[in-house]
Design a protein around this motif. Structure first.
Motif, PDB file in Angstrom:
ATOM      1  N   GLU A   4     -44.438  70.691 -79.833  1.00 32.83           N
ATOM      2  CA  GLU A   4     -45.240  71.410 -81.090  1.00 32.83           C
ATOM      3  C   GLU A   4     -46.358  70.500 -82.145  1.00 32.83           C
ATOM      4  O   GLU A   4     -46.035  70.300 -83.783  1.00 32.83           O
ATOM      5  N   ALA A   5     -46.897  69.932 -81.769  1.00 38.73           N
ATOM      6  CA  ALA A   5     -47.736  69.193 -82.505  1.00 38.73           C
ATOM      7  C   ALA A   5     -48.927  69.342 -83.254  1.00 38.73           C
ATOM      8  O   ALA A   5     -49.205  70.401 -82.702  1.00 38.73           O
ATOM      9  N   PRO A   6     -49.382  69.087 -84.807  1.00 40.38           N
ATOM     10  CA  PRO A   6     -50.111  70.170 -85.664  1.00 40.38           C
ATOM     11  C   PRO A   6     -51.514  70.013 -84.742  1.00 40.38           C
ATOM     12  O   PRO A   6     -52.239  68.792 -83.996  1.00 40.38           O
ATOM     13  N   VAL A   7     -52.092  70.995 -84.374  1.00 43.03           N
ATOM     14  CA  VAL A   7     -53.641  70.699 -83.793  1.00 43.03           C
ATOM     15  C   VAL A   7     -54.674  71.540 -85.137  1.00 43.03           C
ATOM     16  O   VAL A   7     -54.623  72.390 -85.811  1.00 43.03           O
ATOM     17  N   ARG A   8     -55.701  70.344 -85.402  1.00 42.08           N
ATOM     18  CA  ARG A   8     -56.736  70.952 -86.287  1.00 42.08           C
ATOM     19  C   ARG A   8     -57.890  70.875 -85.533  1.00 42.08           C
ATOM     20  O   ARG A   8     -58.740  70.210 -84.620  1.00 42.08           O
ATOM     21  N   PRO A   9     -59.272  71.259 -86.492  1.00 37.69           N
ATOM     22  CA  PRO A   9     -60.479  71.144 -85.985  1.00 37.69           C
ATOM     23  C   PRO A   9     -61.015  69.854 -85.588  1.00 37.69           C
ATOM     24  O   PRO A   9     -60.893  69.101 -86.544  1.00 37.69           O
ATOM     25  N   ILE A  10     -62.120  69.246 -85.095  1.00 40.59           N
ATOM     26  CA  ILE A  10     -62.917  68.636 -84.560  1.00 40.59           C
ATOM     27  C   ILE A  10     -63.672  68.531 -85.928  1.00 40.59           C
ATOM     28  O   ILE A  10     -64.016  66.936 -85.992  1.00 40.59           O
ATOM     29  N   LEU A  11     -64.379  69.252 -86.448  1.00 41.00           N
ATOM     30  CA  LEU A  11     -65.115  69.087 -87.689  1.00 41.00           C
ATOM     31  C   LEU A  11     -64.644  70.385 -87.785  1.00 41.00           C
ATOM     32  O   LEU A  11     -64.209  71.422 -87.741  1.00 41.00           O
ATOM     33  N   SER A  12     -65.542  70.790 -89.637  1.00 42.59           N
ATOM     34  CA  SER A  12     -65.230  72.040 -90.427  1.00 42.59           C
ATOM     35  C   SER A  12     -66.469  72.968 -89.464  1.00 42.59           C
ATOM     36  O   SER A  12     -67.168  72.660 -89.212  1.00 42.59           O
ATOM     37  N   ARG A  28     -49.755  78.722 -80.590  1.00 42.56           N
ATOM     38  CA  ARG A  28     -49.283  79.530 -81.081  1.00 42.56           C
ATOM     39  C   ARG A  28     -50.241  79.231 -82.440  1.00 42.56           C
ATOM     40  O   ARG A  28     -50.610  77.861 -82.809  1.00 42.56           O
ATOM     41  N   TYR A  29     -50.837  79.989 -83.236  1.00 46.40           N
ATOM     42  CA  TYR A  29     -51.898  79.777 -84.177  1.00 46.40           C
ATOM     43  C   TYR A  29     -51.011  79.529 -85.090  1.00 46.40           C
ATOM     44  O   TYR A  29     -49.158  79.820 -85.778  1.00 46.40           O
ATOM     45  N   ASP A  30     -50.950  78.264 -86.686  1.00 49.85           N
ATOM     46  CA  ASP A  30     -50.306  78.401 -88.057  1.00 49.85           C
ATOM     47  C   ASP A  30     -50.295  79.275 -88.808  1.00 49.85           C
ATOM     48  O   ASP A  30     -50.963  80.018 -88.991  1.00 49.85           O
ATOM     49  N   LYS A  31     -49.051  80.249 -88.835  1.00 50.57           N
ATOM     50  CA  LYS A  31     -48.933  81.747 -89.592  1.00 50.57           C
ATOM     51  C   LYS A  31     -48.826  80.984 -90.828  1.00 50.57           C
ATOM     52  O   LYS A  31     -49.884  82.121 -91.785  1.00 50.57           O
ATOM     53  N   GLN A  58     -58.787  69.993 -92.525  1.00 52.50           N
ATOM     54  CA  GLN A  58     -57.122  69.741 -92.782  1.00 52.50           C
ATOM     55  C   GLN A  58     -56.148  71.286 -92.042  1.00 52.50           C
ATOM     56  O   GLN A  58     -54.890  71.745 -92.807  1.00 52.50           O
ATOM     57  N   THR A  59     -57.361  72.247 -91.928  1.00 54.47           N
ATOM     58  CA  THR A  59     -56.724  73.588 -91.209  1.00 54.47           C
ATOM     59  C   THR A  59     -56.035  73.578 -89.571  1.00 54.47           C
ATOM     60  O   THR A  59     -56.604  73.053 -88.962  1.00 54.47           O
ATOM     61  N   LEU A  60     -54.875  74.085 -89.858  1.00 56.30           N
ATOM     62  CA  LEU A  60     -54.182  73.709 -88.763  1.00 56.30           C
ATOM     63  C   LEU A  60     -54.391  75.302 -87.947  1.00 56.30           C
ATOM     64  O   LEU A  60     -54.116  76.114 -88.389  1.00 56.30           O
ATOM     65  N   VAL A  61     -54.516  74.887 -86.687  1.00 56.37           N
ATOM     66  CA  VAL A  61     -55.188  76.068 -86.001  1.00 56.37           C
ATOM     67  C   VAL A  61     -54.277  76.641 -84.975  1.00 56.37           C
ATOM     68  O   VAL A  61     -54.830  77.354 -84.499  1.00 56.37           O
ATOM     69  N   GLY A  62     -53.562  76.056 -84.909  1.00 54.13           N
ATOM     70  CA  GLY A  62     -52.326  75.852 -84.063  1.00 54.13           C
ATOM     71  C   GLY A  62     -51.271  74.901 -83.127  1.00 54.13           C
ATOM     72  O   GLY A  62     -51.470  74.155 -84.266  1.00 54.13           O
ATOM     73  N   ARG A  63     -50.595  75.540 -82.578  1.00 55.97           N
ATOM     74  CA  ARG A  63     -49.823  73.684 -81.744  1.00 55.97           C
ATOM     75  C   ARG A  63     -49.677  73.215 -80.918  1.00 55.97           C
ATOM     76  O   ARG A  63     -49.983  74.956 -80.100  1.00 55.97           O
ATOM     77  N   ILE A  64     -49.037  72.531 -80.089  1.00 57.64           N
ATOM     78  CA  ILE A  64     -49.144  71.912 -78.633  1.00 57.64           C
ATOM     79  C   ILE A  64     -47.392  72.830 -78.421  1.00 57.64           C
ATOM     80  O   ILE A  64     -46.925  73.200 -79.225  1.00 57.64           O
ATOM     81  N   ALA A  65     -47.965  72.994 -77.020  1.00 62.29           N
ATOM     82  CA  ALA A  65     -46.919  73.713 -76.530  1.00 62.29           C
ATOM     83  C   ALA A  65     -45.296  73.536 -77.096  1.00 62.29           C
ATOM     84  O   ALA A  65     -45.313  71.812 -76.923  1.00 62.29           O
ATOM     85  N   PRO A  66     -44.316  73.974 -76.639  1.00 61.74           N
ATOM     86  CA  PRO A  66     -43.120  72.807 -77.486  1.00 61.74           C
ATOM     87  C   PRO A  66     -42.338  72.069 -76.389  1.00 61.74           C
ATOM     88  O   PRO A  66     -41.030  72.770 -75.644  1.00 61.74           O
ATOM     89  N   ARG A  67     -42.987  71.289 -75.228  1.00 65.35           N
ATOM     90  CA  ARG A  67     -42.069  70.798 -74.537  1.00 65.35           C
ATOM     91  C   ARG A  67     -42.852  69.101 -74.439  1.00 65.35           C
ATOM     92  O   ARG A  67     -43.344  68.715 -75.663  1.00 65.35           O
ATOM     93  N   ASP A  68     -41.718  68.089 -73.856  1.00 65.14           N
ATOM     94  CA  ASP A  68     -42.208  66.793 -74.444  1.00 65.14           C
ATOM     95  C   ASP A  68     -43.393  66.562 -73.868  1.00 65.14           C
ATOM     96  O   ASP A  68     -44.147  65.212 -74.860  1.00 65.14           O
ATOM     97  N   SER A  69     -44.299  66.656 -73.266  1.00 67.23           N
ATOM     98  CA  SER A  69     -45.140  66.343 -72.966  1.00 67.23           C
ATOM     99  C   SER A  69     -46.386  67.928 -72.701  1.00 67.23           C
ATOM    100  O   SER A  69     -45.559  68.511 -71.200  1.00 67.23           O
ATOM    101  N   SER A  70     -47.079  67.966 -73.559  1.00 71.19           N
ATOM    102  CA  SER A  70     -48.214  69.369 -73.475  1.00 71.19           C
ATOM    103  C   SER A  70     -49.672  68.681 -73.390  1.00 71.19           C
ATOM    104  O   SER A  70     -49.882  67.930 -73.988  1.00 71.19           O
ATOM    105  N   ALA A  71     -50.854  69.566 -73.528  1.00 72.22           N
ATOM    106  CA  ALA A  71     -52.141  69.906 -73.829  1.00 72.22           C
ATOM    107  C   ALA A  71     -52.458  70.518 -74.072  1.00 72.22           C
ATOM    108  O   ALA A  71     -52.155  71.435 -73.620  1.00 72.22           O
ATOM    109  N   ILE A  72     -53.881  70.067 -74.616  1.00 70.26           N
ATOM    110  CA  ILE A  72     -54.888  71.100 -75.184  1.00 70.26           C
ATOM    111  C   ILE A  72     -55.813  71.349 -74.410  1.00 70.26           C
ATOM    112  O   ILE A  72     -56.243  69.942 -73.657  1.00 70.26           O
ATOM    113  N   TYR A  73     -56.826  72.214 -74.246  1.00 66.26           N
ATOM    114  CA  TYR A  73     -58.136  71.751 -73.774  1.00 66.26           C
ATOM    115  C   TYR A  73     -59.507  71.836 -75.048  1.00 66.26           C
ATOM    116  O   TYR A  73     -59.293  73.199 -75.722  1.00 66.26           O
TER     117      TYR A  73
END
Length: 117
Positions: A9-17, A49-52, A66-81
């Protein structure tokens, strides 16, 4: 694509605007694809999920760092691609970051000294 690990559930932000090219859901989960200009695009896949409370992710929308584009899945260890393309060619995250955030050796030495290394 690069696989980036995080805590659930850590927030995910863009690498650049940039401008939203596409959003949707694929076999990895939700994704957001952005055009950063200068022939650089990125796609973040595997979002839980996308940040509502964030922007409306319609193609053409603008997102900043600063825009939250989503979150990492709610597990102890998860990944995004993460897929970064420059001039249509895949670029590894570490290479892209090193090129876009240059730090000279004097600054690294000073930082190590400050933290006691």
């Amino acid at each position: 694509m690069d696989k980036l690990r995080g805590i659930g559930e850590a927030p995910v932000r863009p690498i650049l605007s940039g401008k939203v090219l596409a959003t949707g859901k694929d076999s990895l989960g939700y994704y957001v694809e952005l055009d950063h200009g200068y022939n650089v695009t990125s796609k973040m896949s595997g979002l839980f999920r996308y940040d509502k409370d964030s922007v409306s992710f319609e193609p053409g929308s603008w997102v900043d760092l600063q825009t939250l584009v989503g979150r990492i899945a709610p597990r102890d260890s998860s990944a995004i691609y993460l897929t970064i393309r420059r001039n249509g060619h895949f670029v590894r995250w570490n290479d892209f970051f090193a090129e876009s955030h240059p730090v000279d050796s004097a600054k690294i030495s000073k930082f190590k000294e400050q933290i006691g290394l």
